[in-house]
Every structure is written in structure tokens, then in C-alpha cells.
Design a protein around this motif. Structure first.
Motif, PDB file in Angstrom:
ATOM      1  N   LEU A  98       0.847  -1.181   0.000  1.00  0.00           N
ATOM      2  CA  LEU A  98       0.000   0.000   0.000  1.00  0.00           C
ATOM      3  C   LEU A  98       0.885   1.234   0.000  1.00  0.00           C
ATOM      4  O   LEU A  98       1.803   1.350   0.810  1.00  0.00           O
ATOM      5  CB  LEU A  98      -0.894   0.003   1.247  1.00  0.00           C
ATOM      6  N   TYR A  99       0.621   2.146  -0.920  1.00  0.00           N
ATOM      7  CA  TYR A  99       1.398   3.379  -1.022  1.00  0.00           C
ATOM      8  C   TYR A  99       0.503   4.561  -0.686  1.00  0.00           C
ATOM      9  O   TYR A  99      -0.628   4.647  -1.163  1.00  0.00           O
ATOM     10  CB  TYR A  99       1.970   3.550  -2.434  1.00  0.00           C
ATOM     11  N   THR A 100       1.014   5.471   0.141  1.00  0.00           N
ATOM     12  CA  THR A 100       0.264   6.662   0.526  1.00  0.00           C
ATOM     13  C   THR A 100       1.177   7.880   0.441  1.00  0.00           C
ATOM     14  O   THR A 100       2.396   7.753   0.372  1.00  0.00           O
ATOM     15  CB  THR A 100      -0.283   6.560   1.960  1.00  0.00           C
ATOM     16  N   LEU A 101       0.570   9.058   0.480  1.00  0.00           N
ATOM     17  CA  LEU A 101       1.317  10.314   0.522  1.00  0.00           C
ATOM     18  C   LEU A 101       0.820  11.099   1.719  1.00  0.00           C
ATOM     19  O   LEU A 101      -0.370  11.390   1.820  1.00  0.00           O
ATOM     20  CB  LEU A 101       1.096  11.120  -0.764  1.00  0.00           C
ATOM     21  N   VAL A 102       1.709  11.393   2.630  1.00  0.00           N
ATOM     22  CA  VAL A 102       1.360  12.140   3.836  1.00  0.00           C
ATOM     23  C   VAL A 102       2.214  13.402   3.876  1.00  0.00           C
ATOM     24  O   VAL A 102       3.427  13.342   3.699  1.00  0.00           O
ATOM     25  CB  VAL A 102       1.611  11.297   5.110  1.00  0.00           C
ATOM     26  N   ARG A 103       1.561  14.515   4.069  1.00  0.00           N
ATOM     27  CA  ARG A 103       2.249  15.810   4.155  1.00  0.00           C
ATOM     28  C   ARG A 103       1.716  16.573   5.361  1.00  0.00           C
ATOM     29  O   ARG A 103       0.589  16.372   5.770  1.00  0.00           O
ATOM     30  CB  ARG A 103       1.987  16.667   2.910  1.00  0.00           C
ATOM     31  N   GLN A 104       2.510  17.483   5.879  1.00  0.00           N
ATOM     32  CA  GLN A 104       2.072  18.332   6.977  1.00  0.00           C
ATOM     33  C   GLN A 104       1.179  19.463   6.488  1.00  0.00           C
ATOM     34  O   GLN A 104       0.378  19.992   7.237  1.00  0.00           O
ATOM     35  CB  GLN A 104       3.278  18.904   7.735  1.00  0.00           C
ATOM     36  N   GLU A 105       1.328  19.833   5.204  1.00  0.00           N
ATOM     37  CA  GLU A 105       0.509  20.913   4.654  1.00  0.00           C
ATOM     38  C   GLU A 105      -0.628  20.333   3.815  1.00  0.00           C
ATOM     39  O   GLU A 105      -0.661  19.149   3.527  1.00  0.00           O
ATOM     40  CB  GLU A 105       1.364  21.858   3.796  1.00  0.00           C
ATOM     41  N   SER A 106      -1.548  21.198   3.422  1.00  0.00           N
ATOM     42  CA  SER A 106      -2.649  20.772   2.558  1.00  0.00           C
ATOM     43  C   SER A 106      -2.101  20.327   1.215  1.00  0.00           C
ATOM     44  O   SER A 106      -1.185  20.935   0.672  1.00  0.00           O
ATOM     45  CB  SER A 106      -3.624  21.930   2.355  1.00  0.00           C
TER      46      SER A 106
ATOM     47  N   GLY B 173      -2.912  19.736  -6.452  1.00  0.00           N
ATOM     48  CA  GLY B 173      -2.769  18.927  -7.659  1.00  0.00           C
ATOM     49  C   GLY B 173      -1.336  18.583  -7.992  1.00  0.00           C
ATOM     50  O   GLY B 173      -1.063  17.506  -8.517  1.00  0.00           O
ATOM     51  N   LEU B 174      -0.408  19.484  -7.681  1.00  0.00           N
ATOM     52  CA  LEU B 174       1.003  19.188  -7.961  1.00  0.00           C
ATOM     53  C   LEU B 174       1.510  18.061  -7.071  1.00  0.00           C
ATOM     54  O   LEU B 174       2.341  17.260  -7.505  1.00  0.00           O
ATOM     55  CB  LEU B 174       1.843  20.452  -7.802  1.00  0.00           C
ATOM     56  N   HIS B 175       1.001  17.972  -5.850  1.00  0.00           N
ATOM     57  CA  HIS B 175       1.344  16.838  -4.990  1.00  0.00           C
ATOM     58  C   HIS B 175       0.802  15.540  -5.586  1.00  0.00           C
ATOM     59  O   HIS B 175       1.440  14.485  -5.491  1.00  0.00           O
ATOM     60  CB  HIS B 175       0.780  17.026  -3.577  1.00  0.00           C
ATOM     61  N   SER B 176      -0.374  15.608  -6.201  1.00  0.00           N
ATOM     62  CA  SER B 176      -0.949  14.429  -6.851  1.00  0.00           C
ATOM     63  C   SER B 176      -0.031  13.938  -7.964  1.00  0.00           C
ATOM     64  O   SER B 176       0.224  12.736  -8.086  1.00  0.00           O
ATOM     65  CB  SER B 176      -2.323  14.746  -7.434  1.00  0.00           C
ATOM     66  N   ILE B 177       0.478  14.858  -8.764  1.00  0.00           N
ATOM     67  CA  ILE B 177       1.394  14.484  -9.843  1.00  0.00           C
ATOM     68  C   ILE B 177       2.681  13.899  -9.261  1.00  0.00           C
ATOM     69  O   ILE B 177       3.172  12.875  -9.739  1.00  0.00           O
ATOM     70  CB  ILE B 177       1.697  15.696 -10.739  1.00  0.00           C
ATOM     71  N   GLU B 178       3.200  14.531  -8.227  1.00  0.00           N
ATOM     72  CA  GLU B 178       4.412  14.026  -7.571  1.00  0.00           C
ATOM     73  C   GLU B 178       4.200  12.587  -7.095  1.00  0.00           C
ATOM     74  O   GLU B 178       5.068  11.731  -7.253  1.00  0.00           O
ATOM     75  CB  GLU B 178       4.748  14.933  -6.391  1.00  0.00           C
ATOM     76  N   PHE B 179       3.040  12.321  -6.532  1.00  0.00           N
ATOM     77  CA  PHE B 179       2.743  10.979  -6.037  1.00  0.00           C
ATOM     78  C   PHE B 179       2.624   9.979  -7.185  1.00  0.00           C
ATOM     79  O   PHE B 179       3.131   8.859  -7.100  1.00  0.00           O
ATOM     80  CB  PHE B 179       1.460  10.999  -5.209  1.00  0.00           C
ATOM     81  N   LEU B 180       1.994  10.377  -8.282  1.00  0.00           N
ATOM     82  CA  LEU B 180       1.880   9.486  -9.435  1.00  0.00           C
ATOM     83  C   LEU B 180       3.247   9.154 -10.022  1.00  0.00           C
ATOM     84  O   LEU B 180       3.508   8.012 -10.400  1.00  0.00           O
ATOM     85  CB  LEU B 180       0.968  10.106 -10.495  1.00  0.00           C
TER      86      LEU B 180
ATOM     87  N   HIS C 294       6.051   9.128  -8.314  1.00  0.00           N
ATOM     88  CA  HIS C 294       6.653   8.224  -7.322  1.00  0.00           C
ATOM     89  C   HIS C 294       6.121   6.801  -7.496  1.00  0.00           C
ATOM     90  O   HIS C 294       6.892   5.845  -7.496  1.00  0.00           O
ATOM     91  CB  HIS C 294       6.375   8.741  -5.911  1.00  0.00           C
ATOM     92  N   LEU C 295       4.803   6.665  -7.652  1.00  0.00           N
ATOM     93  CA  LEU C 295       4.227   5.336  -7.849  1.00  0.00           C
ATOM     94  C   LEU C 295       4.797   4.660  -9.089  1.00  0.00           C
ATOM     95  O   LEU C 295       5.061   3.462  -9.078  1.00  0.00           O
ATOM     96  CB  LEU C 295       2.707   5.428  -7.980  1.00  0.00           C
ATOM     97  N   GLY C 296       4.974   5.423 -10.148  1.00  0.00           N
ATOM     98  CA  GLY C 296       5.544   4.866 -11.367  1.00  0.00           C
ATOM     99  C   GLY C 296       6.944   4.326 -11.163  1.00  0.00           C
ATOM    100  O   GLY C 296       7.337   3.345 -11.786  1.00  0.00           O
ATOM    101  N   ARG C 297       7.674   4.941 -10.259  1.00  0.00           N
ATOM    102  CA  ARG C 297       9.049   4.486  -9.989  1.00  0.00           C
ATOM    103  C   ARG C 297       9.076   3.247  -9.102  1.00  0.00           C
ATOM    104  O   ARG C 297       9.887   2.356  -9.317  1.00  0.00           O
ATOM    105  CB  ARG C 297       9.834   5.595  -9.296  1.00  0.00           C
ATOM    106  N   VAL C 298       8.237   3.204  -8.062  1.00  0.00           N
ATOM    107  CA  VAL C 298       8.360   2.147  -7.059  1.00  0.00           C
ATOM    108  C   VAL C 298       7.353   1.019  -7.197  1.00  0.00           C
ATOM    109  O   VAL C 298       7.603  -0.082  -6.717  1.00  0.00           O
ATOM    110  CB  VAL C 298       8.266   2.714  -5.618  1.00  0.00           C
ATOM    111  N   ALA C 299       6.226   1.261  -7.845  1.00  0.00           N
ATOM    112  CA  ALA C 299       5.174   0.248  -7.849  1.00  0.00           C
ATOM    113  C   ALA C 299       5.111  -0.528  -9.162  1.00  0.00           C
ATOM    114  O   ALA C 299       5.125  -1.751  -9.157  1.00  0.00           O
ATOM    115  CB  ALA C 299       3.824   0.889  -7.557  1.00  0.00           C
ATOM    116  N   ALA C 300       5.010   0.170 -10.267  1.00  0.00           N
ATOM    117  CA  ALA C 300       4.831  -0.519 -11.548  1.00  0.00           C
ATOM    118  C   ALA C 300       5.030   0.459 -12.691  1.00  0.00           C
ATOM    119  O   ALA C 300       4.989   1.668 -12.496  1.00  0.00           O
ATOM    120  CB  ALA C 300       3.436  -1.126 -11.627  1.00  0.00           C
TER     121      ALA C 300
END
Length: 73
Positions: free
Chosen positions: A7-15, A18-25, A27-33
Motif C-alpha cells: 500500500l502506497y500513501t502520501l502524507v504531508r504536513q501541509e494541505s 494537484g502538484l502533490h498528486s502528480i508528484e505521487f503518481l 513516485h508510484l511509477g518508480r516504485v510500484a509498476a
């Protein structure tokens, strides 16, 4: 969640935005599949133009499915 149960999640201290969403995608591309099916909750940060543009630029490597607003849980 991967087929292997990771299970992969993204946790940040700030709100998140959309740019965080892209960053997470990215990251997922690198580590998951190399191909991803990502299920989102319909939050405005997942529907931003930048996120949709990023997903379309992946040419099918990232597929974003957004749950409808009436999805129970």
C-alpha cells in the motif's frame, strides 16, 4: 495497493494540491509498476487540469479512475 499487497500513501504536513498528486503518481511509477490504475476519491486536487494533462501525457501508463460522488465509502 499492489497485487502483492503493498500500500502506497502520501502524507504531508501541509494541505495537498494537484502538484502533490502528480508528484505521487511519478513516485508510484518508480516504485510500484510501469503501468498504474489509480482510484481517486473525486477531490478537486485529483481533477485539476495539470493532473489530467500529466495522466494524458503518460499515454496509457497511468489510468486515473475517479469514484463518483455518491460512492458510499
Amino acid at each position: 495497493m499492489t497485487p502483492q499487497g503493498k500500500l502506497y500513501t502520501l502524507v504531508r504536513q501541509e494541505s495537498l494540491n494537484g502538484l502533490h498528486s502528480i508528484e505521487f503518481l511519478v513516485h508510484l511509477g518508480r516504485v510500484a509498476a510501469t503501468r498504474l490504475l489509480v482510484i481517486g476519491d473525486g477531490s478537486p486536487i485529483h481533477r485539476r487540469v495539470e493532473v489530467q494533462g500529466f495522466v494524458s501525457e503518460t499515454r496509457g501508463k497511468v489510468w486515473l479512475e475517479v469514484l463518483p460522488g455518491y460512492a458510499p465509502d
